[in-house]
Design an enzyme around this catalytic site. Structure first.
Site, PDB file in Angstrom:
ATOM      1  N   LYS A 109      -8.417   1.072 -23.431  1.00  0.00           N
ATOM      2  CA  LYS A 109      -8.417   0.434 -22.108  1.00  0.00           C
ATOM      3  C   LYS A 109      -7.252  -0.545 -22.003  1.00  0.00           C
ATOM      4  O   LYS A 109      -6.492  -0.525 -21.041  1.00  0.00           O
ATOM      5  CB  LYS A 109      -9.730  -0.320 -21.896  1.00  0.00           C
ATOM      6  CG  LYS A 109      -9.719  -1.306 -20.743  1.00  0.00           C
ATOM      7  CD  LYS A 109     -11.049  -1.989 -20.511  1.00  0.00           C
ATOM      8  CE  LYS A 109     -11.257  -3.196 -21.348  1.00  0.00           C
ATOM      9  NZ  LYS A 109     -10.631  -4.437 -20.872  1.00  0.00           N
ATOM     10  N   ASN A 110      -7.086  -1.394 -23.034  1.00  0.00           N
ATOM     11  CA  ASN A 110      -6.107  -2.477 -22.938  1.00  0.00           C
ATOM     12  C   ASN A 110      -4.672  -2.023 -23.167  1.00  0.00           C
ATOM     13  O   ASN A 110      -3.748  -2.818 -23.032  1.00  0.00           O
ATOM     14  CB  ASN A 110      -6.484  -3.623 -23.884  1.00  0.00           C
ATOM     15  CG  ASN A 110      -7.728  -4.361 -23.396  1.00  0.00           C
ATOM     16  OD1 ASN A 110      -8.182  -4.121 -22.263  1.00  0.00           O
ATOM     17  ND2 ASN A 110      -8.291  -5.196 -24.224  1.00  0.00           N
ATOM     18  N   CYS A 113     -13.316 -16.230 -16.009  1.00  0.00           N
ATOM     19  CA  CYS A 113     -14.371 -15.221 -16.170  1.00  0.00           C
ATOM     20  C   CYS A 113     -15.391 -15.827 -17.136  1.00  0.00           C
ATOM     21  O   CYS A 113     -15.254 -16.950 -17.590  1.00  0.00           O
ATOM     22  CB  CYS A 113     -13.789 -13.912 -16.694  1.00  0.00           C
ATOM     23  SG  CYS A 113     -13.389 -13.989 -18.425  1.00  0.00           S
ATOM     24  N   ASP A 158     -12.196  -9.593 -29.711  1.00  0.00           N
ATOM     25  CA  ASP A 158     -12.993  -8.571 -29.018  1.00  0.00           C
ATOM     26  C   ASP A 158     -14.000  -7.889 -29.940  1.00  0.00           C
ATOM     27  O   ASP A 158     -14.787  -7.071 -29.477  1.00  0.00           O
ATOM     28  CB  ASP A 158     -12.078  -7.507 -28.399  1.00  0.00           C
ATOM     29  CG  ASP A 158     -11.280  -8.075 -27.251  1.00  0.00           C
ATOM     30  OD1 ASP A 158     -10.329  -7.415 -26.808  1.00  0.00           O
ATOM     31  OD2 ASP A 158     -11.585  -9.196 -26.812  1.00  0.00           O
ATOM     32  N   ARG A 173      -9.145 -18.635 -18.673  1.00  0.00           N
ATOM     33  CA  ARG A 173      -8.150 -17.555 -18.615  1.00  0.00           C
ATOM     34  C   ARG A 173      -6.958 -17.933 -17.712  1.00  0.00           C
ATOM     35  O   ARG A 173      -6.647 -17.237 -16.746  1.00  0.00           O
ATOM     36  CB  ARG A 173      -8.769 -16.248 -18.138  1.00  0.00           C
ATOM     37  CG  ARG A 173     -10.080 -15.835 -18.751  1.00  0.00           C
ATOM     38  CD  ARG A 173     -10.017 -15.363 -20.175  1.00  0.00           C
ATOM     39  NE  ARG A 173      -9.279 -14.146 -20.392  1.00  0.00           N
ATOM     40  CZ  ARG A 173      -9.775 -12.914 -20.284  1.00  0.00           C
ATOM     41  NH1 ARG A 173     -11.012 -12.763 -19.879  1.00  0.00           N
ATOM     42  NH2 ARG A 173      -9.034 -11.852 -20.554  1.00  0.00           N
ATOM     43  N   ARG A 178     -17.227  -1.046 -17.873  1.00  0.00           N
ATOM     44  CA  ARG A 178     -15.829  -1.454 -17.663  1.00  0.00           C
ATOM     45  C   ARG A 178     -14.961  -0.999 -18.828  1.00  0.00           C
ATOM     46  O   ARG A 178     -13.783  -0.696 -18.639  1.00  0.00           O
ATOM     47  CB  ARG A 178     -15.732  -2.976 -17.549  1.00  0.00           C
ATOM     48  CG  ARG A 178     -16.333  -3.548 -16.291  1.00  0.00           C
ATOM     49  CD  ARG A 178     -15.976  -5.004 -16.163  1.00  0.00           C
ATOM     50  NE  ARG A 178     -14.551  -5.180 -16.402  1.00  0.00           N
ATOM     51  CZ  ARG A 178     -13.995  -6.360 -16.620  1.00  0.00           C
ATOM     52  NH1 ARG A 178     -14.726  -7.457 -16.618  1.00  0.00           N
ATOM     53  NH2 ARG A 178     -12.707  -6.474 -16.823  1.00  0.00           N
TER      54      ARG A 178
HETATM   55  C1  EPZ Z   1      -6.179  -9.689 -23.546  1.00  0.00           C
HETATM   56  O1  EPZ Z   1      -6.560 -10.678 -22.607  1.00  0.00           O
HETATM   57  C2  EPZ Z   1      -7.256  -8.624 -23.518  1.00  0.00           C
HETATM   58  N1  EPZ Z   1      -7.308  -8.027 -22.177  1.00  0.00           N
HETATM   59  C3  EPZ Z   1      -8.607  -9.257 -23.883  1.00  0.00           C
HETATM   60  O2  EPZ Z   1      -9.563  -8.209 -23.940  1.00  0.00           O
HETATM   61  C4  EPZ Z   1      -8.487  -9.863 -25.283  1.00  0.00           C
HETATM   62  O3  EPZ Z   1      -9.698 -10.498 -25.601  1.00  0.00           O
HETATM   63  C5  EPZ Z   1      -7.345 -10.895 -25.284  1.00  0.00           C
HETATM   64  O4  EPZ Z   1      -6.113 -10.251 -24.868  1.00  0.00           O
HETATM   65  C6  EPZ Z   1      -7.107 -11.489 -26.671  1.00  0.00           C
HETATM   66  O5  EPZ Z   1      -6.843 -10.460 -27.574  1.00  0.00           O
HETATM   67  C7  EPZ Z   1      -6.385  -7.096 -21.847  1.00  0.00           C
HETATM   68  O6  EPZ Z   1      -5.509  -6.740 -22.626  1.00  0.00           O
HETATM   69  C8  EPZ Z   1      -6.507  -6.501 -20.481  1.00  0.00           C
HETATM   70  P1  EPZ Z   1      -4.441 -13.773 -23.823  1.00  0.00           P
HETATM   71  P2  EPZ Z   1      -5.489 -11.799 -22.144  1.00  0.00           P
HETATM   72  O7  EPZ Z   1      -3.511 -14.045 -22.690  1.00  0.00           O
HETATM   73  O8  EPZ Z   1      -4.122 -11.247 -22.164  1.00  0.00           O
HETATM   74  C9  EPZ Z   1      -4.636 -18.483 -23.333  1.00  0.00           C
HETATM   75  C10 EPZ Z   1     -11.570  -7.130 -23.427  1.00  0.00           C
HETATM   76  O9  EPZ Z   1     -12.721  -7.350 -23.810  1.00  0.00           O
HETATM   77  N2  EPZ Z   1      -3.654 -18.296 -22.266  1.00  0.00           N
HETATM   78  O10 EPZ Z   1      -3.895 -13.148 -25.072  1.00  0.00           O
HETATM   79  O11 EPZ Z   1      -5.995 -12.389 -20.872  1.00  0.00           O
HETATM   80  C11 EPZ Z   1      -5.990 -17.857 -22.990  1.00  0.00           C
HETATM   81  O12 EPZ Z   1      -6.775 -18.781 -22.246  1.00  0.00           O
HETATM   82  C12 EPZ Z   1     -10.664  -8.260 -22.994  1.00  0.00           C
HETATM   83  O13 EPZ Z   1     -11.044  -5.985 -23.374  1.00  0.00           O
HETATM   84  C13 EPZ Z   1      -3.141 -19.432 -21.633  1.00  0.00           C
HETATM   85  O14 EPZ Z   1      -3.515 -20.565 -21.934  1.00  0.00           O
HETATM   86  O15 EPZ Z   1      -5.638 -12.877 -23.311  1.00  0.00           O
HETATM   87  C14 EPZ Z   1      -6.578 -17.565 -24.348  1.00  0.00           C
HETATM   88  O16 EPZ Z   1      -7.157 -18.740 -24.849  1.00  0.00           O
HETATM   89  C15 EPZ Z   1     -11.412  -9.576 -23.006  1.00  0.00           C
HETATM   90  N3  EPZ Z   1      -2.216 -19.246 -20.635  1.00  0.00           N
HETATM   91  C16 EPZ Z   1      -5.352 -17.219 -25.201  1.00  0.00           C
HETATM   92  O17 EPZ Z   1      -4.207 -17.729 -24.482  1.00  0.00           O
HETATM   93  C17 EPZ Z   1      -1.767 -18.010 -20.262  1.00  0.00           C
HETATM   94  O18 EPZ Z   1      -0.907 -17.912 -19.373  1.00  0.00           O
HETATM   95  C18 EPZ Z   1      -5.134 -15.734 -25.421  1.00  0.00           C
HETATM   96  O19 EPZ Z   1      -5.214 -15.133 -24.155  1.00  0.00           O
HETATM   97  C19 EPZ Z   1      -2.322 -16.871 -20.918  1.00  0.00           C
HETATM   98  C20 EPZ Z   1      -3.249 -17.039 -21.924  1.00  0.00           C
END
Ligand code: EPZ
Length: 416
Positions: A22-23, A116, A304, A121, A396
């Protein structure tokens, strides 16, 4: 509202095929916006999130054809720079259209995704990086309004290696003038998959899988035909199911390299795991050893997979500690697991799990995608019947999960 009913106690045996990730599919389908002409994507999982992104891409003006697990997209007709709230709120990864829209249409108006269940996020790294590439960015009425006559390469540093942040900015940098370097970039396999696709489209990207990715901007990109990589989290989820039920299962068409952290930690619990090419063989042991887990950016243990491991550790012998370092609120499944008899105490971003002899079935409620998977896993071993409500969360990210578990011998039904 559908629900899933599981009768616990069956040992899982047989083999299960892992579907497309998916990702990886989400950013790759969106990358079709960067070119004109038909892009063909094979092994695309049939999921609600994929439906959501196809709906959004159509709204933006792309033509889409779907036949089973093959999706074809032609963004020649891309003409609408606006991603509205009612589409973005359904799936926050929609924010990934922001940079392709600015790169192609020189402007974008994308609804802020909002938080969420698992955390706030924020998308500040996405916005900071896009402004470093020369875009003007304003936040108005819950929308990001971005515009740039032309994007120019720059150095971008991520305070935290954000997965979609890295993906979004890659899709801006590939068509920017000059060189962009992303530092402290995410290293997840899904990044590598996107980079492979972009390079096949004619981009010039080096360093995928490392924390320094460099991009030489090009004038334009060509359509592509590729197959989506296997879903490492679906593979990990079935590996835990094999360990939980003292089963003997083969996980086929997966990418063992992408789940090395999960394999390592499962072996520490006493689970027998062997790997051959694209197959992982899992033999669960009677005594599950308690271990400690700390979620980290890839190649660390994946957040995850945290909820799924919590189920395994809830019936291990002894005390385990899970530290969740990625998201600030990713223990929502704890209260549901407690209803099933788990003995878990949460303090801050740590959960202490005291193994119990058995879980007992009860009605529970899914709250987010991976939490709902953990409730299905718990149902597989809980004594009696477990009824899982709000399983649209599950749909999802997992394709036909109850059918895959039925084929492995689980007593599991979906009640419409
Ligand atoms: C991706 O989310 C995945 N989703 C998530 O999978 C996964 O849990 C996550 O990466 C971590 O591996 C997709 O790929 C669609 P991040 P993402 O930006 O990109 C902070 C699932 O179950 N952050 O790597 O949104 C954030 O708050 C989903 O399939 C900022 O502060 O995660 C978090 O603490 C759930 N500012 C950390 O970084 C930003 O601009 C990592 O988030 C972006 C992120």
């Amino acid at each position: 509202m559908d629900k899933i009913v599981v009768k616990g106690g069956n040992r899982l045996t047989g083999s299960v095929r892992i579907g497309g990730a998916k990702n990886a599919a989400l950013p790759i389908l969106i990358s079709s916006l960067l070119t004109e002409g038909w892009c063909t994507y094979e092994n695309v999982p049939v999921l609600r999130d994929i439906d959501s992104i196809k709906q959004l891409l159509t709204h933006l003006g792309a033509d889409i054809e779907t036949k089973g697990h093959t999706v074809r997209i032609n963004a020649k007709g891309l003409n609408n720079p606006e991603a509205p709230y009612d589409l973005v709120r359904k799936m926050r990864a929609s924010i990934l259209v922001l940079c392709p829209l600015v790169a192609r249409l020189k402007k974008a108006r994308v609804s802020l995704p909002g938080g969420c269940a698992i955390g706030a996020r924020p998308i500040n790294f996405h916005l900071k990086g896009l402004s470093l590439l020369g875009a003007d960015i304003e936040l108005k009425h819950g929308y990001v309004e971005a515009s740039a006559d032309s994007l120019k390469g720059n150095e971008i540093y991520f305070d935290i290696p954000s997965v979609t942040g890295t993906e979004n900015l890659l899709m801006a940098a590939v068509l920017a003038k000059g060189k962009t370097v992303l530092r402290n970039a995410a290293r997840e396999p899904e990044i590598g998959a996107l980079v492979d696709v972009l390079n096949q489209m004619g981009a010039k990207i080096e360093g995928a899988g490392t924390s320094v990715i460099s991009v030489e901007g090009v004038e334009n990109l060509q359509p592509v035909s590729i197959s989506i990589i296997p879903d490492r989290i679906e593979a990990g989820t079935f590996m835990v199911a094999g360990a939980l039920t003292q089963g003997d299962i083969e996980i086929i068409d997966c990418e063992p390299d992408h789940v090395s952290g999960v394999i390592h930690k499962l072996r520490q619990t006493g689970t027998d795991i062997s790997v051959k090419d694209k197959t992982i063989h899992v033999k669960g042991s009677k005594d599950i050893k308690s271990i400690d887990i700390k979620t980290l950016p890839y190649p660390g243990f994946p957040t995850d997979m945290q909820a799924q491991f919590m189920v395994l550790l809830s019936v291990a012998g002894g005390l385990s500690i899970i530290s969740e370092t990625i998201f600030e609120n990713r223990f929502i499944h704890v209260s549901e697991l407690r209803r099933l008899g788990a003995d878990i105490t949460v303090s801050g971003n740590s959960a202490m799990i005291k193994g119990v002899p058995a879980l007992s079935g009860a009605p529970v409620m899914a709250t987010d995608l991976r939490a709902s998977a953990s409730l299905v896993l718990a149902g597989l071993i809980a004594q009696g019947t477990t009824e899982i409500n709000r399983i649209y969360h599950l749909d999802r990210g997992y394709e036909a999960i109850e059918k895959k578990f039925q084929n492995l011998g689980a007593d599991i039904q979906r009640i419409r």
